[in-house]
Motif scaffolding. Structure first.
Motif, PDB file in Angstrom:
ATOM      1  N   UNK A  56       1.564  11.780  -9.730  1.00 25.24           N
ATOM      2  CA  UNK A  56       0.973  13.103  -9.924  1.00 25.24           C
ATOM      3  C   UNK A  56       1.470  13.856  -9.837  1.00 25.24           C
ATOM      4  N   UNK A  57       2.887  14.739  -9.564  1.00 28.54           N
ATOM      5  CA  UNK A  57       3.417  14.971  -9.604  1.00 28.54           C
ATOM      6  C   UNK A  57       4.486  15.768 -11.125  1.00 28.54           C
ATOM      7  N   UNK A  58       4.828  14.475 -11.602  1.00 28.79           N
ATOM      8  CA  UNK A  58       5.375  14.226 -12.811  1.00 28.79           C
ATOM      9  C   UNK A  58       4.401  14.814 -13.412  1.00 28.79           C
ATOM     10  N   UNK A  59       2.696  14.189 -14.039  1.00 27.23           N
ATOM     11  CA  UNK A  59       1.826  15.243 -15.105  1.00 27.23           C
ATOM     12  C   UNK A  59       1.348  16.029 -14.677  1.00 27.23           C
ATOM     13  N   UNK A 103       0.793  -1.138   0.458  1.00 31.02           N
ATOM     14  CA  UNK A 103      -0.463   0.379   0.226  1.00 31.02           C
ATOM     15  C   UNK A 103       1.313   1.563   0.268  1.00 31.02           C
ATOM     16  N   UNK A 104       1.815   1.541   0.920  1.00 34.10           N
ATOM     17  CA  UNK A 104       2.602   2.909   0.624  1.00 34.10           C
ATOM     18  C   UNK A 104       3.311   2.836  -0.390  1.00 34.10           C
ATOM     19  N   UNK A 105       3.644   1.415  -1.177  1.00 32.56           N
ATOM     20  CA  UNK A 105       4.672   1.490  -2.228  1.00 32.56           C
ATOM     21  C   UNK A 105       3.224   2.156  -3.769  1.00 32.56           C
ATOM     22  N   UNK A 106       2.106   1.805  -3.491  1.00 32.20           N
ATOM     23  CA  UNK A 106       1.426   2.422  -4.236  1.00 32.20           C
ATOM     24  C   UNK A 106       1.092   3.661  -4.218  1.00 32.20           C
ATOM     25  N   UNK A 107       0.895   4.212  -3.370  1.00 34.24           N
ATOM     26  CA  UNK A 107       0.718   5.461  -2.364  1.00 34.24           C
ATOM     27  C   UNK A 107       1.892   6.447  -2.571  1.00 34.24           C
ATOM     28  N   UNK A 108       3.288   5.894  -2.891  1.00 31.82           N
ATOM     29  CA  UNK A 108       4.201   6.252  -3.461  1.00 31.82           C
ATOM     30  C   UNK A 108       4.354   6.558  -4.597  1.00 31.82           C
ATOM     31  N   UNK A 109       3.803   5.574  -5.273  1.00 29.88           N
ATOM     32  CA  UNK A 109       4.259   5.989  -7.126  1.00 29.88           C
ATOM     33  C   UNK A 109       2.754   6.413  -7.569  1.00 29.88           C
TER      34      UNK A 109
END
Length: 221
Positions: free
Chosen positions: A216-219, A205-211
């Motif tokens: 989001x920031x890149x887009x 779950x932490x990895x999914x949130x981090x990805x």
């Protein structure tokens, strides 16, 4: 029935019959031959008295029911021996002339010997019955011993089976303890697996949130 008593009894009956024959023979003798025969008869009577004493001691050492029968027989034997003693006294008496002696041999001695023979016959009949009773008692005792041996064998088998059951119970108890320990181990392993599963789920779950944040920031730029 005592085997010892029976042995003495047989000896006495044989000796009494022999003494009766010697009394008959002595009545027709004279001089030294008569004295020698009388001496032999007296020695035989002493031996017969010794046998009666032995039978009396043996009979008194037995159980009351057997002792009473044997003592009754002894009274008959003693009466028989007294008859023989009386005949010896008549034979050695110097007051008897030849005719009186012949009359004695034909009447008194014959009657006495017949009575002694009848007494021995009557006494041997209870002996045969006692022997048969003794045989039945021995057979019953043998059966009891065989039954006792069978009972002991059965008890030994039951004891062996009991030991086997106790051993099986101990084995089952040990198996039950092992199953309990195995159950605890499996429970602990299950808990650890569940714990590890939640940890892995949290990491995913932490990895999914981090990805998602990275995307989001890149887009957004």
């Amino acid at each position: 029935m005592s085997n010892v008593f029976e042995g003495y009894e047989r000896q006495y009956c044989e000796l009494s019959a022999n003494l009766s024959k010697k009394c008959t023979a002595a009545g027709s003798l004279n001089g030294e031959q008569k004295k020698q025969k009388v001496s032999e008869i007296k020695a035989g009577i002493d031996e017969a008295e010794a046998l009666i004493r032995k039978m009396d001691l043996e009979a008194r050492s037995l159980q009351p029911n057997v002792r009473a029968v044997l003592l009754a027989k002894l009274r008959e034997y003693k009466s028989d021996l007294n008859n023989l003693k009386s005949e010896v006294k008549k034979i050695v008496s110097g007051n008897l002339n030849p005719s009186a002696r012949d009359e004695l041999l034909e009447s008194g001695m014959a009657d006495t010997l017949t009575a002694s023979s009848d007494q021995r016959s009557r006494l041997m009949m209870p002996t045969d019955r006692l022997n048969k009773t003794g045989d039945r008692v021995q057979q019953s005792r043998k059966t009891m011993l065989e039954t006792e041996e069978l009972g002991v064998s059965i008890l030994q088998d039951l004891h062996s089976q009991r030991q086997s059951l106790l051993h099986a119970h101990t084995t089952l108890h040990g198996v039950d303890d092992n199953i309990g320990k195995s159950k605890k181990i499996l429970t602990n392993m299950t808990r650890r697996m569940n714990k590890n599963k939640w940890i892995i789920c949290g990491i995913v779950l932490v990895l999914v949130i981090a990805i998602a944040l990275i995307l989001y920031f890149k887009l957004s730029k």
